[in-house]
Design a protein around this motif. Sequence first.
Motif, PDB file in Angstrom:
ATOM      1  N   ARG A 144       0.693  -1.267   0.026  1.00 51.17           N
ATOM      2  CA  ARG A 144       0.059   0.022   0.196  1.00 51.17           C
ATOM      3  C   ARG A 144       0.799   1.227  -0.142  1.00 51.17           C
ATOM      4  NH1 ARG A 144      -4.996  -1.723  -0.370  1.00 51.17           N
ATOM      5  NH2 ARG A 144      -4.744  -3.118   1.571  1.00 51.17           N
ATOM      6  N   ASN A 145       1.935   1.236   0.838  1.00 56.48           N
ATOM      7  CA  ASN A 145       2.981   2.183   0.684  1.00 56.48           C
ATOM      8  C   ASN A 145       3.460   2.369  -0.557  1.00 56.48           C
ATOM      9  OD1 ASN A 145       3.013   3.840   3.316  1.00 56.48           O
ATOM     10  ND2 ASN A 145       4.035   1.550   4.050  1.00 56.48           N
ATOM     11  N   ASN A 146       3.822   1.641  -1.569  1.00 57.01           N
ATOM     12  CA  ASN A 146       4.552   1.542  -2.510  1.00 57.01           C
ATOM     13  C   ASN A 146       3.397   2.078  -3.543  1.00 57.01           C
ATOM     14  OD1 ASN A 146       6.983   0.407  -1.839  1.00 57.01           O
ATOM     15  ND2 ASN A 146       6.339  -1.554  -2.424  1.00 57.01           N
ATOM     16  N   ALA A 147       2.226   1.779  -3.433  1.00 56.09           N
ATOM     17  CA  ALA A 147       1.346   2.246  -4.411  1.00 56.09           C
ATOM     18  C   ALA A 147       0.932   3.781  -4.143  1.00 56.09           C
ATOM     19  CB  ALA A 147      -0.334   1.553  -4.130  1.00 56.09           C
ATOM     20  N   MET A 148       1.008   4.197  -2.969  1.00 55.64           N
ATOM     21  CA  MET A 148       0.734   5.644  -2.462  1.00 55.64           C
ATOM     22  C   MET A 148       1.879   6.491  -3.174  1.00 55.64           C
ATOM     23  SD  MET A 148      -0.849   8.223  -1.411  1.00 55.64           S
ATOM     24  CE  MET A 148      -2.262   7.417  -0.103  1.00 55.64           C
TER      25      MET A 148
END
Length: 241
Positions: A123-127
């Motif tokens: 999720r961090n990478n997607a953000m």
Amino acid sequence: MSRQQKREQRESEIIQGTLQLLQEKSFLDLKMSEVAQVAECSMGAIYSHFSSKEDLLLGCALDIMRNQVIVLHKALEVPSEPLEQLLLATFCCIIWDEQQPANYALNQLAMNPCVWQRASSHRNNAMNQEIEKIDFLVQNIATKVLEHDSPAHASDDNTKSLYLGLISISHGYFMIRSSGYGEFTTIQNGSGVAEAQNLYLLSVKSYLAGWGLAETNSLDDLHSLYRSAESLVLAQISQTS
């Protein structure tokens, strides 16, 4: 519908349900059991998609940001000079926050390290990818502005300075206005809001003048671009609500 599509649909339903709840209460007061109820699923289903409450919050912020990227693309598709496109994109960002104060507060909270550090790595990478998309779009058009209107200043450092300064003015204006402090404590009605908008656009015009870019943009031109940005943002919000 494939299994993966069903999973993506369920995750979207959980996020939309959470966003609905966060219009009425703060993230700190939110209970995962309430999310399960509004999304009409079990607690186990929620935790199969989101590793923690913080992961769910980042998922909501990601959904909001993806819609903002759509608005920016639409702003940059409007046929106009590079500077007008840059201003339109910048205004879209500020109006996006103005029209959805609860979502703005959610995004600010999602950027807090104590939140995103407890979210899942994917999720961090997607953000980060969404933020990079916004940076790329705005920096690319800022480069075109300098190449078109001020070729002597068209360097990477100047491009970054131009668009970061413009974004800083815009977010600073929005945060001060939202806080209710100082001059903005008097903004309680329609005419007050118009006065605040005028003050913001005058600040933008003065900033552009420092770059030698304000000669062709009158205050009326800026107000017209602001109204165009408003239309783009409201249309996108209408599609997602």
